[in-house]
Design a protein around this motif. Structure first.
Motif, mmCIF file in Angstrom:
data_model
loop_
_atom_site.group_PDB
_atom_site.id
_atom_site.type_symbol
_atom_site.label_atom_id
_atom_site.label_comp_id
_atom_site.label_asym_id
_atom_site.label_seq_id
_atom_site.Cartn_x
_atom_site.Cartn_y
_atom_site.Cartn_z
ATOM 1 N N GLY A 70 61.299 51.188 47.987
ATOM 2 C CA GLY A 70 61.245 49.933 48.731
ATOM 3 C C GLY A 70 60.011 49.712 49.575
ATOM 4 O O GLY A 70 59.747 48.596 50.001
ATOM 5 N N SER A 71 59.241 50.762 49.848
ATOM 6 C CA SER A 71 58.013 50.604 50.626
ATOM 7 C C SER A 71 57.114 51.817 50.389
ATOM 8 O O SER A 71 57.597 52.895 50.035
ATOM 9 C CB SER A 71 58.310 50.475 52.119
ATOM 10 N N PRO A 72 55.814 51.643 50.606
ATOM 11 C CA PRO A 72 54.906 52.784 50.442
ATOM 12 C C PRO A 72 55.229 53.942 51.394
ATOM 13 O O PRO A 72 55.139 55.104 51.006
ATOM 14 C CB PRO A 72 53.528 52.196 50.747
ATOM 15 N N ASP A 73 55.617 53.620 52.621
ATOM 16 C CA ASP A 73 55.953 54.686 53.582
ATOM 17 C C ASP A 73 57.174 55.479 53.133
ATOM 18 O O ASP A 73 57.196 56.713 53.233
ATOM 19 C CB ASP A 73 56.193 54.104 54.975
ATOM 20 N N ALA A 74 58.171 54.779 52.642
ATOM 21 C CA ALA A 74 59.370 55.466 52.155
ATOM 22 C C ALA A 74 59.037 56.322 50.932
ATOM 23 O O ALA A 74 59.568 57.420 50.778
ATOM 24 C CB ALA A 74 60.462 54.454 51.825
ATOM 25 N N ALA A 75 58.157 55.823 50.081
ATOM 26 C CA ALA A 75 57.743 56.583 48.902
ATOM 27 C C ALA A 75 57.004 57.854 49.311
ATOM 28 O O ALA A 75 57.218 58.924 48.732
ATOM 29 C CB ALA A 75 56.877 55.720 47.984
ATOM 30 N N LEU A 76 56.133 57.759 50.308
ATOM 31 C CA LEU A 76 55.428 58.947 50.813
ATOM 32 C C LEU A 76 56.405 59.968 51.394
ATOM 33 O O LEU A 76 56.264 61.171 51.165
ATOM 34 C CB LEU A 76 54.403 58.545 51.875
ATOM 35 N N ASN A 77 57.388 59.479 52.126
ATOM 36 C CA ASN A 77 58.395 60.380 52.697
ATOM 37 C C ASN A 77 59.175 61.089 51.597
ATOM 38 O O ASN A 77 59.423 62.300 51.686
ATOM 39 C CB ASN A 77 59.353 59.616 53.609
ATOM 40 N N GLU A 78 59.547 60.345 50.563
ATOM 41 C CA GLU A 78 60.296 60.948 49.455
ATOM 42 C C GLU A 78 59.436 61.968 48.716
ATOM 43 O O GLU A 78 59.907 63.054 48.380
ATOM 44 C CB GLU A 78 60.778 59.852 48.490
ATOM 45 N N ALA A 79 58.177 61.639 48.473
ATOM 46 C CA ALA A 79 57.281 62.579 47.795
ATOM 47 C C ALA A 79 57.140 63.859 48.622
ATOM 48 O O ALA A 79 57.208 64.967 48.073
ATOM 49 C CB ALA A 79 55.926 61.940 47.552
ATOM 50 N N SER A 80 56.986 63.725 49.918
ATOM 51 C CA SER A 80 56.860 64.901 50.785
ATOM 52 C C SER A 80 58.135 65.741 50.768
ATOM 53 O O SER A 80 58.081 66.976 50.741
ATOM 54 C CB SER A 80 56.549 64.472 52.217
ATOM 55 N N ARG A 81 59.276 65.072 50.747
ATOM 56 C CA ARG A 81 60.555 65.786 50.692
ATOM 57 C C ARG A 81 60.678 66.578 49.395
ATOM 58 O O ARG A 81 61.057 67.756 49.408
ATOM 59 C CB ARG A 81 61.718 64.792 50.806
ATOM 60 N N VAL A 82 60.320 65.947 48.288
ATOM 61 C CA VAL A 82 60.427 66.622 46.992
ATOM 62 C C VAL A 82 59.440 67.784 46.904
ATOM 63 O O VAL A 82 59.772 68.844 46.374
ATOM 64 C CB VAL A 82 60.227 65.618 45.830
ATOM 65 N N ILE A 83 58.232 67.605 47.432
ATOM 66 C CA ILE A 83 57.243 68.691 47.435
ATOM 67 C C ILE A 83 57.808 69.908 48.167
ATOM 68 O O ILE A 83 57.745 71.032 47.667
ATOM 69 C CB ILE A 83 55.912 68.232 48.069
ATOM 70 N N ALA A 84 58.373 69.677 49.338
ATOM 71 C CA ALA A 84 58.938 70.783 50.121
ATOM 72 C C ALA A 84 60.079 71.455 49.361
ATOM 73 O O ALA A 84 60.178 72.689 49.330
ATOM 74 C CB ALA A 84 59.426 70.268 51.473
ATOM 75 N N GLY A 105 60.212 77.528 44.394
ATOM 76 C CA GLY A 105 59.205 78.268 43.639
ATOM 77 C C GLY A 105 58.689 77.546 42.410
ATOM 78 O O GLY A 105 58.122 78.160 41.511
ATOM 79 N N ARG A 106 58.873 76.254 42.366
ATOM 80 C CA ARG A 106 58.424 75.451 41.226
ATOM 81 C C ARG A 106 57.053 74.853 41.527
ATOM 82 O O ARG A 106 56.916 73.674 41.827
ATOM 83 C CB ARG A 106 59.426 74.345 40.934
ATOM 84 N N THR A 107 56.049 75.662 41.397
ATOM 85 C CA THR A 107 54.692 75.280 41.778
ATOM 86 C C THR A 107 54.166 74.111 40.960
ATOM 87 O O THR A 107 53.558 73.188 41.506
ATOM 88 C CB THR A 107 53.743 76.486 41.622
ATOM 89 N N GLN A 108 54.396 74.124 39.669
ATOM 90 C CA GLN A 108 53.861 73.059 38.817
ATOM 91 C C GLN A 108 54.475 71.704 39.164
ATOM 92 O O GLN A 108 53.767 70.697 39.254
ATOM 93 C CB GLN A 108 54.096 73.376 37.343
ATOM 94 N N LYS A 109 55.779 71.679 39.387
ATOM 95 C CA LYS A 109 56.427 70.424 39.772
ATOM 96 C C LYS A 109 55.943 69.964 41.141
ATOM 97 O O LYS A 109 55.723 68.775 41.363
ATOM 98 C CB LYS A 109 57.947 70.566 39.767
ATOM 99 N N ALA A 110 55.776 70.898 42.060
ATOM 100 C CA ALA A 110 55.276 70.544 43.384
ATOM 101 C C ALA A 110 53.866 69.969 43.280
ATOM 102 O O ALA A 110 53.537 68.989 43.961
ATOM 103 C CB ALA A 110 55.295 71.757 44.305
ATOM 104 N N ASP A 111 53.037 70.552 42.416
ATOM 105 C CA ASP A 111 51.677 70.033 42.226
ATOM 106 C C ASP A 111 51.688 68.621 41.653
ATOM 107 O O ASP A 111 50.863 67.780 42.034
ATOM 108 C CB ASP A 111 50.866 70.954 41.313
ATOM 109 N N THR A 112 52.617 68.353 40.745
ATOM 110 C CA THR A 112 52.743 66.997 40.197
ATOM 111 C C THR A 112 53.104 66.019 41.298
ATOM 112 O O THR A 112 52.522 64.932 41.399
ATOM 113 C CB THR A 112 53.811 66.959 39.080
ATOM 114 N N TRP A 113 54.042 66.403 42.145
ATOM 115 C CA TRP A 113 54.425 65.519 43.249
ATOM 116 C C TRP A 113 53.299 65.367 44.271
ATOM 117 O O TRP A 113 53.148 64.307 44.875
ATOM 118 C CB TRP A 113 55.710 66.030 43.902
ATOM 119 N N ARG A 114 52.479 66.409 44.441
ATOM 120 C CA ARG A 114 51.313 66.271 45.328
ATOM 121 C C ARG A 114 50.343 65.232 44.767
ATOM 122 O O ARG A 114 49.756 64.440 45.507
ATOM 123 C CB ARG A 114 50.603 67.608 45.499
ATOM 124 N N ALA A 115 50.175 65.234 43.445
ATOM 125 C CA ALA A 115 49.304 64.250 42.804
ATOM 126 C C ALA A 115 49.867 62.844 42.986
ATOM 127 O O ALA A 115 49.109 61.894 43.236
ATOM 128 C CB ALA A 115 49.136 64.577 41.324
#
Length: 65
Positions: A18-32, A38-48
């Motif tokens: 619904g918003s860029p800020d919410a999307a950033l928060n979700e991406a940060s949550r998934v990265i963590a 221990g899923r480094t490759q998936k975390a790297d994709t979410w960092r991208a």
């Protein structure tokens, strides 16, 4: 993943959340979460995706494709 795929995922995430800020928060949550599991490759994709949301290119994700 290539840059086009990352960009599309970032746009979809923004629409879904619904918003860029919410999307950033979700991406940060998934990265963590992926880092904790221990899923480094998936975390790297979410960092991208997070970087694309910030308007930066994501060369690290492209290297792994």
């Amino acid at each position: 993943m290539n840059r086009l795929q990352i960009s599309r995922m970032a746009r979809r995430l923004t629409r879904t959340e619904g918003s860029p800020d919410a999307a950033l928060n979700e991406a940060s949550r998934v990265i963590a979460e992926e880092d904790a599991r221990g899923r480094t490759q998936k975390a790297d994709t979410w960092r991208a995706i997070r970087d694309a949301l910030h308007g930066r290119d994501a060369p690290a994700a492209e290297e792994g494709s």
